[in-house]
Design a protein around this motif. Structure first.
Motif, PDB file in Angstrom:
ATOM      1  N   GLN A 238      -1.153   8.886 -16.643  1.00  0.00           N
ATOM      2  CA  GLN A 238      -1.505   9.836 -15.573  1.00  0.00           C
ATOM      3  C   GLN A 238      -0.655  11.090 -15.676  1.00  0.00           C
ATOM      4  O   GLN A 238      -0.990  12.122 -15.096  1.00  0.00           O
ATOM      5  N   ALA A 239       0.487  10.967 -16.373  1.00  0.00           N
ATOM      6  CA  ALA A 239       1.395  12.099 -16.497  1.00  0.00           C
ATOM      7  C   ALA A 239       2.019  12.099 -17.886  1.00  0.00           C
ATOM      8  O   ALA A 239       2.203  11.042 -18.494  1.00  0.00           O
ATOM      9  N   ALA A 240       2.315  13.292 -18.382  1.00  0.00           N
ATOM     10  CA  ALA A 240       2.965  13.422 -19.686  1.00  0.00           C
ATOM     11  C   ALA A 240       4.070  14.460 -19.602  1.00  0.00           C
ATOM     12  O   ALA A 240       3.899  15.515 -18.983  1.00  0.00           O
TER      13      ALA A 240
ATOM     14  N   SER B  75       0.833  -1.202   0.000  1.00  0.00           N
ATOM     15  CA  SER B  75       0.000   0.000   0.000  1.00  0.00           C
ATOM     16  C   SER B  75       0.867   1.251   0.000  1.00  0.00           C
ATOM     17  O   SER B  75       0.401   2.334  -0.310  1.00  0.00           O
ATOM     18  N   ASN B  76       2.128   1.063   0.368  1.00  0.00           N
ATOM     19  CA  ASN B  76       3.030   2.210   0.404  1.00  0.00           C
ATOM     20  C   ASN B  76       3.646   2.506  -0.956  1.00  0.00           C
ATOM     21  O   ASN B  76       4.446   3.404  -1.082  1.00  0.00           O
ATOM     22  N   GLN B  77       3.276   1.705  -1.981  1.00  0.00           N
ATOM     23  CA  GLN B  77       3.830   1.949  -3.318  1.00  0.00           C
ATOM     24  C   GLN B  77       2.757   2.467  -4.260  1.00  0.00           C
ATOM     25  O   GLN B  77       1.651   1.947  -4.291  1.00  0.00           O
ATOM     26  N   THR B  78       3.123   3.501  -5.014  1.00  0.00           N
ATOM     27  CA  THR B  78       2.216   4.073  -6.001  1.00  0.00           C
ATOM     28  C   THR B  78       2.859   3.950  -7.372  1.00  0.00           C
ATOM     29  O   THR B  78       4.028   4.279  -7.532  1.00  0.00           O
ATOM     30  N   SER B  79       2.088   3.476  -8.362  1.00  0.00           N
ATOM     31  CA  SER B  79       2.585   3.439  -9.734  1.00  0.00           C
ATOM     32  C   SER B  79       2.083   4.662 -10.487  1.00  0.00           C
ATOM     33  O   SER B  79       0.949   5.083 -10.312  1.00  0.00           O
ATOM     34  N   ILE B  80       2.968   5.216 -11.296  1.00  0.00           N
ATOM     35  CA  ILE B  80       2.601   6.369 -12.127  1.00  0.00           C
ATOM     36  C   ILE B  80       2.923   6.033 -13.579  1.00  0.00           C
ATOM     37  O   ILE B  80       4.076   5.805 -13.935  1.00  0.00           O
ATOM     38  N   LYS B  81       1.871   5.982 -14.395  1.00  0.00           N
ATOM     39  CA  LYS B  81       2.068   5.776 -15.840  1.00  0.00           C
ATOM     40  C   LYS B  81       2.363   7.129 -16.477  1.00  0.00           C
ATOM     41  O   LYS B  81       1.545   8.043 -16.413  1.00  0.00           O
ATOM     42  N   LEU B  82       3.550   7.217 -17.096  1.00  0.00           N
ATOM     43  CA  LEU B  82       4.016   8.495 -17.656  1.00  0.00           C
ATOM     44  C   LEU B  82       4.391   8.300 -19.115  1.00  0.00           C
ATOM     45  O   LEU B  82       5.006   7.296 -19.471  1.00  0.00           O
ATOM     46  N   VAL B  83       4.027   9.260 -19.963  1.00  0.00           N
ATOM     47  CA  VAL B  83       4.369   9.193 -21.382  1.00  0.00           C
ATOM     48  C   VAL B  83       5.199  10.412 -21.770  1.00  0.00           C
ATOM     49  O   VAL B  83       5.000  11.498 -21.239  1.00  0.00           O
ATOM     50  N   LEU B  84       6.176  10.204 -22.666  1.00  0.00           N
ATOM     51  CA  LEU B  84       6.939  11.328 -23.212  1.00  0.00           C
ATOM     52  C   LEU B  84       6.530  11.546 -24.658  1.00  0.00           C
ATOM     53  O   LEU B  84       6.464  10.585 -25.440  1.00  0.00           O
ATOM     54  N   LEU B  85       6.270  12.821 -25.005  1.00  0.00           N
ATOM     55  CA  LEU B  85       5.876  13.197 -26.358  1.00  0.00           C
ATOM     56  C   LEU B  85       6.743  14.359 -26.814  1.00  0.00           C
ATOM     57  O   LEU B  85       7.191  15.167 -25.990  1.00  0.00           O
TER      58      LEU B  85
ATOM     59  N   ARG C 276       7.162   7.644   0.437  1.00  0.00           N
ATOM     60  CA  ARG C 276       6.419   6.664  -0.363  1.00  0.00           C
ATOM     61  C   ARG C 276       7.283   6.197  -1.521  1.00  0.00           C
ATOM     62  O   ARG C 276       8.048   6.973  -2.087  1.00  0.00           O
ATOM     63  N   THR C 277       7.117   4.912  -1.869  1.00  0.00           N
ATOM     64  CA  THR C 277       7.810   4.390  -3.038  1.00  0.00           C
ATOM     65  C   THR C 277       6.954   4.648  -4.266  1.00  0.00           C
ATOM     66  O   THR C 277       5.789   4.269  -4.311  1.00  0.00           O
ATOM     67  N   ILE C 278       7.551   5.321  -5.223  1.00  0.00           N
ATOM     68  CA  ILE C 278       6.869   5.624  -6.485  1.00  0.00           C
ATOM     69  C   ILE C 278       7.514   4.781  -7.569  1.00  0.00           C
ATOM     70  O   ILE C 278       8.738   4.771  -7.714  1.00  0.00           O
ATOM     71  N   LYS C 279       6.679   4.050  -8.312  1.00  0.00           N
ATOM     72  CA  LYS C 279       7.211   3.311  -9.455  1.00  0.00           C
ATOM     73  C   LYS C 279       6.719   3.991 -10.730  1.00  0.00           C
ATOM     74  O   LYS C 279       5.521   3.975 -11.038  1.00  0.00           O
ATOM     75  N   PHE C 280       7.660   4.614 -11.449  1.00  0.00           N
ATOM     76  CA  PHE C 280       7.310   5.210 -12.733  1.00  0.00           C
ATOM     77  C   PHE C 280       7.280   4.123 -13.806  1.00  0.00           C
ATOM     78  O   PHE C 280       8.243   3.352 -13.940  1.00  0.00           O
ATOM     79  N   GLU C 281       6.189   4.055 -14.530  1.00  0.00           N
ATOM     80  CA  GLU C 281       6.069   3.174 -15.696  1.00  0.00           C
ATOM     81  C   GLU C 281       6.064   4.083 -16.922  1.00  0.00           C
ATOM     82  O   GLU C 281       5.087   4.788 -17.176  1.00  0.00           O
ATOM     83  N   ILE C 282       7.185   4.094 -17.633  1.00  0.00           N
ATOM     84  CA  ILE C 282       7.454   5.148 -18.607  1.00  0.00           C
ATOM     85  C   ILE C 282       7.314   4.638 -20.048  1.00  0.00           C
ATOM     86  O   ILE C 282       7.984   3.676 -20.443  1.00  0.00           O
ATOM     87  N   TRP C 283       6.457   5.292 -20.815  1.00  0.00           N
ATOM     88  CA  TRP C 283       6.372   5.045 -22.257  1.00  0.00           C
ATOM     89  C   TRP C 283       7.092   6.180 -22.973  1.00  0.00           C
ATOM     90  O   TRP C 283       6.646   7.326 -22.938  1.00  0.00           O
TER      91      TRP C 283
ATOM     92  N   PHE D 176      10.777  14.714 -12.555  1.00  0.00           N
ATOM     93  CA  PHE D 176      10.079  13.494 -12.132  1.00  0.00           C
ATOM     94  C   PHE D 176       9.580  13.622 -10.691  1.00  0.00           C
ATOM     95  O   PHE D 176       8.478  13.164 -10.368  1.00  0.00           O
ATOM     96  N   MET D 177      10.370  14.271  -9.832  1.00  0.00           N
ATOM     97  CA  MET D 177       9.936  14.474  -8.438  1.00  0.00           C
ATOM     98  C   MET D 177       8.712  15.378  -8.391  1.00  0.00           C
ATOM     99  O   MET D 177       7.773  15.133  -7.623  1.00  0.00           O
ATOM    100  N   ASN D 178       8.721  16.421  -9.210  1.00  0.00           N
ATOM    101  CA  ASN D 178       7.585  17.345  -9.246  1.00  0.00           C
ATOM    102  C   ASN D 178       6.306  16.617  -9.683  1.00  0.00           C
ATOM    103  O   ASN D 178       5.243  16.801  -9.092  1.00  0.00           O
ATOM    104  N   ILE D 179       6.437  15.768 -10.713  1.00  0.00           N
ATOM    105  CA  ILE D 179       5.282  14.984 -11.198  1.00  0.00           C
ATOM    106  C   ILE D 179       4.774  14.072 -10.079  1.00  0.00           C
ATOM    107  O   ILE D 179       3.565  14.003  -9.812  1.00  0.00           O
ATOM    108  N   ALA D 180       5.695  13.392  -9.410  1.00  0.00           N
ATOM    109  CA  ALA D 180       5.305  12.453  -8.349  1.00  0.00           C
ATOM    110  C   ALA D 180       4.596  13.194  -7.219  1.00  0.00           C
ATOM    111  O   ALA D 180       3.531  12.758  -6.746  1.00  0.00           O
ATOM    112  N   GLU D 181       5.146  14.313  -6.790  1.00  0.00           N
ATOM    113  CA  GLU D 181       4.529  15.088  -5.700  1.00  0.00           C
ATOM    114  C   GLU D 181       3.136  15.565  -6.097  1.00  0.00           C
ATOM    115  O   GLU D 181       2.189  15.486  -5.306  1.00  0.00           O
TER     116      GLU D 181
END
Ligand code: GTP
Ligand code: MG
Length: 180
Positions: free
Chosen positions: A80-82, A2-12, A53-60, A170-175
């Motif tokens: 969730q983030a771009a 529960s202490n881990q959050t995944s963030i799906k992020l895309v670069l364009l 918190r542990t953040i796992k970025f899943e990056i496309w 990346f820290m700013n996006i996570a926060e």
């Protein structure tokens, strides 16, 4: 956990602005002078800790070459983030960034967190004097900030080469996402 959050992020962004290089810097703390263009898209992950918190970025990491443009929606659709990236020495790449910001607003998830990134900051900085090289910058900070403001995005200038501001993005996006 529960202490881990995944963030799906895309670069364009336009081809060769440094999307893959930003990811390489963030994931491996590395840089390649002659990085090969991305074909289709690349998927990478990176964990980091933000506010205990542990953040796992899943990056496309999408391909900027025009022949892949019609694939991008597959990657930003569930993001969730771009990061919309341009090159501070290439005006055409800023025009392309404006298009991506519009497309994200129209086609992506309503509350997507967006960062507008002016990359290759090292190309406009004279390291000895610490001042900008005359005429090297082709997109002003004001133009960048204004576009970001219009679309409710945050704005950073970065260098994948020197690592300037890369972790900060990346820290700013996570926060921001943790606060939502
Ligand atoms: P596509 O995959 O084709 O969309 O390109 P990309 O946006 O992923 O660009 P990539 O990361 O492959 O970088 C293109 C070129 O720019 C490479 O030769 C990099 O070494 C160089 N580059 C990337 N970031 C920087 C930077 O911050 N500063 C400088 N000086 N060069 C950079
Ligand atoms: Mg690439």
């Amino acid at each position: 956990a529960s202490n881990q959050t995944s963030i799906k992020l895309v670069l364009l962004g336009e081809a060769a602005v440094g999307k893959s290089s930003l990811v390489l810097r963030f994931v491996s703390n590395d840089f390649q002078e002659n990085k090969e263009p991305t074909i289709g898209a690349a998927f990478l992950t990176q964990k980091c800790t933000v506010n205990d918190r542990t953040i796992k970025f899943e990056i496309w990491d999408t391909a900027g070459q025009e022949r892949f443009a019609n694939l991008a929606h597959l990657y930003y659709r569930n993001a969730q983030a771009a990061l919309v990236v341009y090159d501070v020495t290439k005006p055409a790449s800023f025009i392309k960034a404006r298009h991506w910001m519009k497309e994200l607003k129209e086609q992506s998830t309503k509350n997507i967190t967006i960062a507008l990134i002016g990359n290759k900051y090292d190309l406009i900085m004279d390291e000895t004097s610490g001042e900008e090289i005359d005429g090297a910058r082709k997109v002003s900070i004001e133009e960048g900030k204004q576009l970001a403001d219009e679309e409710g995005a945050v704005f950073f200038e970065t260098s994948a080469k020197t690592s300037y501001n890369v972790n900060e993005v990346f820290m700013n996006i996570a926060e921001t996402i943790l606060e939502k």
